[in-house]
Design an enzyme around this catalytic site. Sequence first.
Site, PDB file in Angstrom:
ATOM      1  N   HIS A  39      86.221  38.476  61.634  1.00  0.00           N
ATOM      2  CA  HIS A  39      85.239  37.707  60.846  1.00  0.00           C
ATOM      3  C   HIS A  39      85.706  37.593  59.392  1.00  0.00           C
ATOM      4  CE1 HIS A  39      81.477  37.643  63.526  1.00  0.00           C
ATOM      5  NE2 HIS A  39      82.505  37.983  64.275  1.00  0.00           N
ATOM      6  N   ASP A  84      78.507  26.061  63.027  1.00  0.00           N
ATOM      7  CA  ASP A  84      78.823  27.308  63.726  1.00  0.00           C
ATOM      8  C   ASP A  84      79.449  26.932  65.077  1.00  0.00           C
ATOM      9  OD1 ASP A  84      78.968  29.840  64.788  1.00  0.00           O
ATOM     10  OD2 ASP A  84      76.869  30.368  64.404  1.00  0.00           O
ATOM     11  N   GLU A 143      87.470  32.270  61.797  1.00  0.00           N
ATOM     12  CA  GLU A 143      87.745  33.504  62.537  1.00  0.00           C
ATOM     13  C   GLU A 143      88.744  33.263  63.662  1.00  0.00           C
ATOM     14  OE1 GLU A 143      84.034  34.837  64.103  1.00  0.00           O
ATOM     15  OE2 GLU A 143      82.961  34.464  62.242  1.00  0.00           O
TER      16      GLU A 143
HETATM   17  O1  LIG Z   1      77.778  38.491  59.694  1.00  0.00           O
HETATM   18  P1  LIG Z   1      79.008  38.384  60.534  1.00  0.00           P
HETATM   19  O2  LIG Z   1      79.181  39.518  61.494  1.00  0.00           O
HETATM   20  O3  LIG Z   1      80.225  38.098  59.738  1.00  0.00           O
HETATM   21  O4  LIG Z   1      78.783  37.115  61.472  1.00  0.00           O
HETATM   22  C1  LIG Z   1      78.503  35.885  60.927  1.00  0.00           C
HETATM   23  C2  LIG Z   1      78.672  34.733  61.909  1.00  0.00           C
HETATM   24  O5  LIG Z   1      79.800  34.949  62.698  1.00  0.00           O
HETATM   25  C3  LIG Z   1      80.130  33.908  63.584  1.00  0.00           C
HETATM   26  O6  LIG Z   1      81.139  34.333  64.421  1.00  0.00           O
HETATM   27  C4  LIG Z   1      79.007  33.511  64.451  1.00  0.00           C
HETATM   28  O7  LIG Z   1      79.379  32.389  65.202  1.00  0.00           O
HETATM   29  C5  LIG Z   1      77.783  33.256  63.622  1.00  0.00           C
HETATM   30  O8  LIG Z   1      76.705  32.907  64.463  1.00  0.00           O
HETATM   31  C6  LIG Z   1      77.478  34.477  62.799  1.00  0.00           C
HETATM   32  O9  LIG Z   1      76.302  34.306  62.079  1.00  0.00           O
END
Ligand SMILES: O=P(O)(O)OC[C@H]1O[C@@H](O)[C@H](O)[C@@H](O)[C@@H]1O
Length: 194
Positions: A39, A84, A143
Amino acid sequence: SFEYRLRVALGPGGDLMLTSRIRNTNADGKPFSFTFAYHTYFSISDISEIRVEGLETLDYLDNLQDRARFTEQGDAIVFESELDRIYLGTPSKIAIIDHEKKRTFVVRKGGLPDAVVWNPWDKKAKAMADFGDDEYKRMVCVEAAAIEKAITLKPGEEWTGKLELSAVPSSYYSGQLDPDRVIQDSVVPEDSVS
Ligand SMILES: O=P(O)(O)OC[C@H]1O[C@@H](O)[C@H](O)[C@@H](O)[C@@H]1O
């Protein structure tokens, strides 16, 4: 059960390399399945001005529409509302082009076929406790991921997922879609490029 090892390496030019290794350590002979995503949030000048290149013409699952499948139609991803998506079967390089900062982030990945692109936009940003109301304007999340097809390991088997992040100074030339060229051309004066 599983073992997770993360190797973090910072290259001399500031490149960041993350190598994850996951091993099935089950003693009972059972397989182990998982999905995976790094992420990574990128700091950008303005979400309405940047482009993400390398994902055009690919299919994606839209997380905002129960993962319905679509095909990307634009010549780059631009942002004008919450987004998203899980792009499928992506190339090993993706570029985040920030014209205003004259900077391109290059994401290189291995063992991770998918790529999530996410920005919460204003409403969701307000609803998130750990996210400032206006912070969505200056970030984009791209990501390297393995989501569509879960990875399954037999006992003793190991999987490796690699990510390399670099920031290169760049000017954006319209129609230049190949991140390789973004790197090579980053030192070429603007008026010498047709
Ligand atoms: O807060 P994190 O763990 O970085 O995730 C944020 C986002 O990560 C993405 O991978 C998802 O598709 C989203 O829906 C999500 O909100």
